[in-house]
Design an enzyme around this catalytic site. Structure first.
Site, PDB file in Angstrom:
ATOM      1  N   ASN A  57      -4.914   6.175  -1.158  1.00 18.40           N
ATOM      2  CA  ASN A  57      -4.472   6.553   0.080  1.00 18.40           C
ATOM      3  C   ASN A  57      -3.691   8.013   0.033  1.00 18.40           C
ATOM      4  OD1 ASN A  57      -4.984   4.384   1.767  1.00 18.40           O
ATOM      5  ND2 ASN A  57      -3.155   3.085   1.100  1.00 18.40           N
ATOM      6  N   GLU A 105      -6.393  -1.244  -7.477  1.00 18.29           N
ATOM      7  CA  GLU A 105      -5.744  -0.385  -8.034  1.00 18.29           C
ATOM      8  C   GLU A 105      -4.523  -1.035  -8.890  1.00 18.29           C
ATOM      9  OE1 GLU A 105      -6.012   3.370  -5.090  1.00 18.29           O
ATOM     10  OE2 GLU A 105      -4.182   2.322  -4.670  1.00 18.29           O
ATOM     11  N   HIS A 150      -3.105  -3.660  -5.854  1.00 17.12           N
ATOM     12  CA  HIS A 150      -3.336  -2.939  -4.667  1.00 17.12           C
ATOM     13  C   HIS A 150      -4.776  -3.381  -4.186  1.00 17.12           C
ATOM     14  CE1 HIS A 150      -3.631   0.215  -1.387  1.00 17.12           C
ATOM     15  NE2 HIS A 150      -3.491  -0.870  -0.961  1.00 17.12           N
ATOM     16  N   SER A 166       0.941  -1.100  -0.073  1.00 16.87           N
ATOM     17  CA  SER A 166       0.057   0.102   0.061  1.00 16.87           C
ATOM     18  C   SER A 166       0.841   1.480   0.019  1.00 16.87           C
ATOM     19  CB  SER A 166      -0.803  -0.028   1.108  1.00 16.87           C
ATOM     20  OG  SER A 166      -0.837  -1.066   2.159  1.00 16.87           O
TER      21      SER A 166
END
Ligand code: NAI
Length: 384
Positions: A187, A149, A137, A116
């Site tokens: 994120n 992702e 991800h 991540s």
């Protein structure tokens, strides 16, 4: 095609389930035997529940479980077409693993990392065939959250990302392509949800319960920032914030909060430790939010406009395309709307004015509007 999964923790066991449900034979490996036992038992429980609820045939549930082999050595990945890594978040450890995997799995295998916060390019930098590695991800819980992702590194072969995008669609997932930049899409864009909420708390404008209430009732978010941080774990959330801040070479926009740091230092990690921003002990009631509706609207708008600015800037810097940005926030973290569409709805001039007012008030770079937002307002354009 056999799918290998390395690491049978929270993410690896979920990813193994997703691949098995999509019909692949799966090899799941962990250095710890008890992690494998736990993953196997957890899957049996999940499958049992799905059968009970009538969502799955008993035979199908058995077939899914039967497709997963639990391995105790890396040799088990010989012949795997795709190996997904979900081990500890440590660059050196991940590089060492992939170096071994590229020999074992062979030159045609696709190697994927579920990292991540690390750079996919940096992981690939240690390999003799970095072209075969990319980021994949998933979001927690992987069997339930559709977003994936797909992150090509600098050296990733052309075409691998679109190949994996098709595979993820075949697995029933919603893939988006993200540039290999800190925090990828979600994120990065979600940082202000926590950061600006913490800032409002630190300024004493409102308490955690009021901020959470505002985000739920005015914003339509499923959870407010503080209850969500208590669920994720303040240690985990703080670590992500810190990594993103460092990876951006200390851009003040991503500066972590010492309020959150203190909670971590105190061991107030959230639900898992019984205390975080809230007291999670049995029978303890949450403090009531203040009922000032105007304040709720101000809080929500300040956090939302910061999220919008982050999404616009991600588009500006080519982190992802417009539609992928919208999908990422709605399918990965359940936002009620995509942020760019939300910006159109609120009016781009209104977004820009608010950011300029905050920047003037605080004199901080944190509130600088994205150049793309300025440009679009000047040209009278909208995102959709
Ligand atoms: P976890 O701690 O639940 O599981 C990691 C597993 O990997 C453990 O069972 C451990 O024994 C095993 N392991 C460690 N080193 C190993 C090695 N060298 N070889 C084989 N197995 C090894 O961790 P979690 O949360 O599942 O995270 C895994 C990865 O996924 C990390 O890179 C994390 O950043 C990423 N991630 C985590 C998310 C989350 O919400 N937990 C969401 C998305 C990505």
């Amino acid at each position: 095609m056999t799918v290998g999964v390395v690491g049978a923790g929270t993410m690896g066991s979920g990813i193994a389930q997703v691949a098995a449900q999509a019909g692949h034979p799966v090899v799941l490996y962990d250095t710890r035997l008890e992690a494998l036992d736990k993953a196997k038992a957890a899957l049996a429980k999940v499958m049992g529940r799905l059968v009970e609820k009538g969502n799955l045939d008993r035979e199908e549930a058995e077939a899914i479980q039967g497709r997963i082999t639990y391995a105790t050595g890396l040799e088990a990945f010989t012949g795997s077409g795709l190996v997904i890594e979900a081990i500890v978040e440590d660059l050196q450890v991940k590089q060492d693993l992939f170096k071994q995997l590229e020999d074992i799995a062979g030159p045609d295998a696709v190697l994927a990392t579920n990292t991540s916060s690390l750079s996919v390019t940096a992981i690939g930098g240690a390999l003799s065939r970095p072209g075969r590695l990319l980021g994949l991800h998933f979001f927690n819980p992987a069997p339930l959250l559709p977003l994936v992702e797909v992150v090509p590194g600098l050296a990733t072969e052309h075409g691998l990302a679109s190949q994996l995008t098709s595979l993820m669609k075949a697995w029933g997932k919603v893939p988006v392509i993200a540039k290999d930049t800190p925090g990828f899409i979600v994120n990065r864009v979600a940082r202000p949800f926590y950061g600006e909420a913490l800032r409002i708390l630190e300024e004493g404008l409102a308490d955690a319960a009021t901020i959470d209430h505002a985000m739920r009732t005015v914003g339509g978010f499923r959870m407010g920032p503080f209850e969500l941080m208590d669920l994720i774990g303040n240690d985990v959330n703080f670590a992500v914030t810190r990594t993103v801040f460092e990876a951006f070479f200390y851009d003040p926009r991503y500066r972590p909060s010492f309020t959150q740091q203190r909670l971590v230092e105190a061991g107030w990690l959230g639900r898992k430790s019984g205390r975080g921003y809230y007291d999670h002990a049995e029978g303890v009631e949450r403090p009531a939010p203040t009922d000032d509706v105007i304040l709720h609207e101000q809080i929500c708008w300040r956090i939302l406009v910061m999220l919008i600015n982050e999404a616009v800037d991600a588009l500006y810097l080519g982190v992802a395309e417009r539609d992928d940005l919208e999908l990422a926030m709605t399918k990965g973290v359940n936002y009620p709307k995509g942020l760019l569409g939300w910006a159109d709805e609120k009016g781009l001039p209104h977004c820009l004015e608010t950011l300029e007012r905050l920047q003037a008030e605080y004199g901080e770079d944190r509130y600088r509007p994205s150049p793309l937002l300025r440009r679009m307002v000047r040209e009278g354009r909208t995102f959709f």
